[in-house]
Motif scaffolding. Structure first.
Motif, PDB file in Angstrom:
ATOM      1  N   CYS A  14     -41.471  95.044  37.046  1.00 30.26           N
ATOM      2  CA  CYS A  14     -41.572  93.587  36.883  1.00 30.26           C
ATOM      3  C   CYS A  14     -40.660  93.038  35.785  1.00 30.26           C
ATOM      4  O   CYS A  14     -40.591  91.818  35.612  1.00 30.26           O
ATOM      5  CB  CYS A  14     -43.021  93.210  36.561  1.00 30.26           C
ATOM      6  N   ASN A  15     -40.028  93.916  35.028  1.00 31.03           N
ATOM      7  CA  ASN A  15     -39.228  93.503  33.856  1.00 31.03           C
ATOM      8  C   ASN A  15     -40.084  92.712  32.870  1.00 31.03           C
ATOM      9  O   ASN A  15     -39.690  91.653  32.392  1.00 31.03           O
ATOM     10  CB  ASN A  15     -37.998  92.738  34.261  1.00 31.03           C
ATOM     11  N   TYR A  70     -27.351  90.361  31.974  1.00 33.61           N
ATOM     12  CA  TYR A  70     -27.789  91.546  31.226  1.00 33.61           C
ATOM     13  C   TYR A  70     -29.185  91.902  31.712  1.00 33.61           C
ATOM     14  O   TYR A  70     -29.965  90.999  32.021  1.00 33.61           O
ATOM     15  CB  TYR A  70     -27.883  91.252  29.717  1.00 33.61           C
ATOM     16  N   PRO A  71     -29.533  93.174  31.743  1.00 36.33           N
ATOM     17  CA  PRO A  71     -30.923  93.515  32.076  1.00 36.33           C
ATOM     18  C   PRO A  71     -31.851  92.733  31.141  1.00 36.33           C
ATOM     19  O   PRO A  71     -31.646  92.729  29.926  1.00 36.33           O
ATOM     20  CB  PRO A  71     -30.999  95.022  31.822  1.00 36.33           C
ATOM     21  N   SER A  72     -32.840  92.058  31.719  1.00 41.45           N
ATOM     22  CA  SER A  72     -33.672  91.151  30.928  1.00 41.45           C
ATOM     23  C   SER A  72     -35.144  91.361  31.203  1.00 41.45           C
ATOM     24  O   SER A  72     -35.542  91.693  32.318  1.00 41.45           O
ATOM     25  CB  SER A  72     -33.302  89.699  31.242  1.00 41.45           C
ATOM     26  N   TYR A  73     -35.939  91.138  30.161  1.00 39.09           N
ATOM     27  CA  TYR A  73     -37.387  91.280  30.229  1.00 39.09           C
ATOM     28  C   TYR A  73     -38.047  89.963  29.852  1.00 39.09           C
ATOM     29  O   TYR A  73     -37.506  89.187  29.079  1.00 39.09           O
ATOM     30  CB  TYR A  73     -37.877  92.366  29.264  1.00 39.09           C
ATOM     31  N   TYR A  74     -39.229  89.775  30.382  1.00 37.55           N
ATOM     32  CA  TYR A  74     -40.065  88.629  30.051  1.00 37.55           C
ATOM     33  C   TYR A  74     -41.212  89.139  29.185  1.00 37.55           C
ATOM     34  O   TYR A  74     -41.956  90.019  29.602  1.00 37.55           O
ATOM     35  CB  TYR A  74     -40.607  88.000  31.343  1.00 37.55           C
ATOM     36  N   TRP A  75     -41.327  88.614  27.967  1.00 36.44           N
ATOM     37  CA  TRP A  75     -42.400  89.030  27.067  1.00 36.44           C
ATOM     38  C   TRP A  75     -43.663  88.273  27.453  1.00 36.44           C
ATOM     39  O   TRP A  75     -43.761  87.068  27.274  1.00 36.44           O
ATOM     40  CB  TRP A  75     -42.045  88.726  25.615  1.00 36.44           C
ATOM     41  N   TRP A  76     -44.621  89.000  27.980  1.00 37.65           N
ATOM     42  CA  TRP A  76     -45.856  88.400  28.480  1.00 37.65           C
ATOM     43  C   TRP A  76     -46.817  88.178  27.326  1.00 37.65           C
ATOM     44  O   TRP A  76     -47.093  89.094  26.549  1.00 37.65           O
ATOM     45  CB  TRP A  76     -46.491  89.327  29.509  1.00 37.65           C
ATOM     46  N   PHE A  77     -47.362  86.997  27.243  1.00 40.24           N
ATOM     47  CA  PHE A  77     -48.340  86.679  26.213  1.00 40.24           C
ATOM     48  C   PHE A  77     -49.587  87.544  26.386  1.00 40.24           C
ATOM     49  O   PHE A  77     -50.070  87.762  27.496  1.00 40.24           O
ATOM     50  CB  PHE A  77     -48.751  85.202  26.323  1.00 40.24           C
ATOM     51  N   SER A  78     -50.101  88.038  25.284  1.00 42.72           N
ATOM     52  CA  SER A  78     -51.415  88.686  25.299  1.00 42.72           C
ATOM     53  C   SER A  78     -52.105  88.381  23.976  1.00 42.72           C
ATOM     54  O   SER A  78     -51.456  88.293  22.938  1.00 42.72           O
ATOM     55  CB  SER A  78     -51.310  90.193  25.530  1.00 42.72           C
ATOM     56  N   ASP A  79     -53.383  88.206  24.049  1.00 45.28           N
ATOM     57  CA  ASP A  79     -54.199  87.914  22.870  1.00 45.28           C
ATOM     58  C   ASP A  79     -54.707  89.250  22.332  1.00 45.28           C
ATOM     59  O   ASP A  79     -55.465  89.953  23.012  1.00 45.28           O
ATOM     60  CB  ASP A  79     -55.357  86.999  23.276  1.00 45.28           C
ATOM     61  N   VAL A 113     -34.576  90.083  25.943  1.00 43.63           N
ATOM     62  CA  VAL A 113     -35.978  89.737  26.178  1.00 43.63           C
ATOM     63  C   VAL A 113     -36.160  88.249  25.900  1.00 43.63           C
ATOM     64  O   VAL A 113     -35.629  87.721  24.921  1.00 43.63           O
ATOM     65  CB  VAL A 113     -36.932  90.606  25.314  1.00 43.63           C
ATOM     66  N   LEU A 114     -36.863  87.578  26.813  1.00 44.44           N
ATOM     67  CA  LEU A 114     -37.250  86.183  26.594  1.00 44.44           C
ATOM     68  C   LEU A 114     -38.598  86.204  25.901  1.00 44.44           C
ATOM     69  O   LEU A 114     -39.582  86.682  26.468  1.00 44.44           O
ATOM     70  CB  LEU A 114     -37.365  85.438  27.924  1.00 44.44           C
ATOM     71  N   VAL A 115     -38.641  85.712  24.662  1.00 39.71           N
ATOM     72  CA  VAL A 115     -39.857  85.800  23.860  1.00 39.71           C
ATOM     73  C   VAL A 115     -39.940  84.613  22.909  1.00 39.71           C
ATOM     74  O   VAL A 115     -38.923  84.144  22.396  1.00 39.71           O
ATOM     75  CB  VAL A 115     -39.912  87.140  23.080  1.00 39.71           C
ATOM     76  N   ASP A 116     -41.143  84.137  22.689  1.00 41.91           N
ATOM     77  CA  ASP A 116     -41.383  83.079  21.708  1.00 41.91           C
ATOM     78  C   ASP A 116     -41.863  83.728  20.420  1.00 41.91           C
ATOM     79  O   ASP A 116     -42.977  84.235  20.349  1.00 41.91           O
ATOM     80  CB  ASP A 116     -42.439  82.102  22.218  1.00 41.91           C
ATOM     81  N   ILE A 117     -40.982  83.722  19.425  1.00 39.75           N
ATOM     82  CA  ILE A 117     -41.398  84.183  18.094  1.00 39.75           C
ATOM     83  C   ILE A 117     -41.231  83.030  17.101  1.00 39.75           C
ATOM     84  O   ILE A 117     -40.777  83.213  15.986  1.00 39.75           O
ATOM     85  CB  ILE A 117     -40.683  85.475  17.645  1.00 39.75           C
ATOM     86  N   LEU A 118     -41.604  81.833  17.607  1.00 43.64           N
ATOM     87  CA  LEU A 118     -41.627  80.607  16.815  1.00 43.64           C
ATOM     88  C   LEU A 118     -40.239  80.222  16.303  1.00 43.64           C
ATOM     89  O   LEU A 118     -40.079  79.789  15.160  1.00 43.64           O
ATOM     90  CB  LEU A 118     -42.651  80.717  15.678  1.00 43.64           C
ATOM     91  N   THR A 119     -39.235  80.395  17.165  1.00 43.99           N
ATOM     92  CA  THR A 119     -37.878  79.951  16.878  1.00 43.99           C
ATOM     93  C   THR A 119     -37.468  78.960  17.958  1.00 43.99           C
ATOM     94  O   THR A 119     -38.204  78.721  18.910  1.00 43.99           O
ATOM     95  CB  THR A 119     -36.893  81.146  16.852  1.00 43.99           C
ATOM     96  N   ASP A 120     -36.270  78.405  17.833  1.00 41.59           N
ATOM     97  CA  ASP A 120     -35.784  77.435  18.809  1.00 41.59           C
ATOM     98  C   ASP A 120     -35.180  78.086  20.050  1.00 41.59           C
ATOM     99  O   ASP A 120     -34.921  77.410  21.028  1.00 41.59           O
ATOM    100  CB  ASP A 120     -34.730  76.525  18.166  1.00 41.59           C
ATOM    101  N   ASN A 121     -34.944  79.371  19.993  1.00 39.51           N
ATOM    102  CA  ASN A 121     -34.261  80.068  21.076  1.00 39.51           C
ATOM    103  C   ASN A 121     -35.085  81.275  21.513  1.00 39.51           C
ATOM    104  O   ASN A 121     -35.361  82.168  20.716  1.00 39.51           O
ATOM    105  CB  ASN A 121     -32.876  80.523  20.568  1.00 39.51           C
ATOM    106  N   PRO A 122     -35.452  81.354  22.782  1.00 36.85           N
ATOM    107  CA  PRO A 122     -36.243  82.495  23.258  1.00 36.85           C
ATOM    108  C   PRO A 122     -35.405  83.696  23.680  1.00 36.85           C
ATOM    109  O   PRO A 122     -35.951  84.721  24.072  1.00 36.85           O
ATOM    110  CB  PRO A 122     -36.968  81.907  24.472  1.00 36.85           C
ATOM    111  N   ILE A 123     -34.074  83.587  23.615  1.00 42.52           N
ATOM    112  CA  ILE A 123     -33.202  84.669  24.078  1.00 42.52           C
ATOM    113  C   ILE A 123     -32.952  85.627  22.912  1.00 42.52           C
ATOM    114  O   ILE A 123     -32.273  85.279  21.946  1.00 42.52           O
ATOM    115  CB  ILE A 123     -31.874  84.115  24.623  1.00 42.52           C
ATOM    116  N   HIS A 124     -33.527  86.831  23.035  1.00 40.40           N
ATOM    117  CA  HIS A 124     -33.446  87.807  21.947  1.00 40.40           C
ATOM    118  C   HIS A 124     -32.921  89.141  22.463  1.00 40.40           C
ATOM    119  O   HIS A 124     -33.136  89.505  23.620  1.00 40.40           O
ATOM    120  CB  HIS A 124     -34.826  88.016  21.315  1.00 40.40           C
TER     121      HIS A 124
END
Length: 152
Positions: free
Chosen positions: A148-149, A109-118, A25-36
Motif C-alpha cells: 500500500c506504500n 520517486y518511490p513514495s509512502y503515505y504516513w498514516w495517522f495513528s493515535d 514520505v508524505l507526512v504532517d510533522i507540523l510544517t508547511d510542507n508534507p514532502i519529506h
C-alpha cells in the motif's frame, strides 16, 4: 503565488541534504510542507523534485484538509473524536486523497503515505489500509506496508 509557494515554509526549516533521494514520505510533522525524505525525514522542496504543478496543487489541497483534521485532533476538544475517525478511516476522503497523491508522487520517486495513528490506541502491527502485517524494519514509525506504500 506559484503552486510551489503553497508548500514552502515561511521560516527556515531543515531541508533534506541527502546525497541522493531514494524515496519520499508524505507526512504532517507540523510544517508547511508534507514532502519529506524517507531517509532523513527532512523537508524536500517540490520545485527541487520538478513536480508538475497539478500534483503540487493536489498535494497542497490534501495537506490543507489533513492539517485541519490533525489540528482538531490535537486540540482535544469536542471535535477530537470526529477528527480521529476521519484520520484513521481507510475510506475517509483525507486518506483516499492522501493515498492517491502519494501514488502519483511515486511516478517521480518511490513514495509512502504516513498514516495517522493515535499512540493511545497502541502500536499498529497491521496495515490500516489492507490489514497485512506491517514490516517493522523502518527507521521512523513502527512499520510499513510495501503493498500500500503506507508507513505508520
Amino acid at each position: 503565488m506559484s503552486s510551489y509557494d503553497k508548500l514552502r515554509p515561511w521560516t527556515e526549516i531543515e531541508n533534506c541534504d541527502c546525497k541522493e533521494i531514494t524515496s519520499i514520505v508524505l507526512v504532517d510533522i507540523l510544517t508547511d510542507n508534507p514532502i519529506h525524505c524517507f531517509n532523513c525525514k527532512n523537508e524536500i522542496d517540490p520545485e527541487f523534485l520538478k513536480l508538475d504543478q497539478k500534483l503540487v496543487d493536489d498535494i497542497a489541497s490534501w495537506y490543507g484538509v489533513f492539517q485541519s483534521l490533525y489540528n482538531l485532533w490535537l486540540n482535544s476538544g469536542e471535535y477530537e473524536e470526529y477528527a480521529k475517525e476521519k484520520l484513521t478511516n481507510k475510506n475517509s476522503q483525507v486518506n483516499v486523497e492522501g493515498m492517491s497523491v502519494a501514488k502519483r508522487l511515486s511516478a517521480y520517486y518511490p513514495s509512502y503515505y504516513w498514516w495517522f495513528s493515535d499512540t493511545d490506541d497502541g502500536e499498529l502491527i497491521y496495515c490500516p489500509n489492507c490489514a497485512k502485517k506491517l514490516d517493522p524494519n523502518v527507521k521512523y514509525g513502527t512499520g510499513k506496508c510495501e503493498a500500500c506504500n503506507v508507513v505508520v
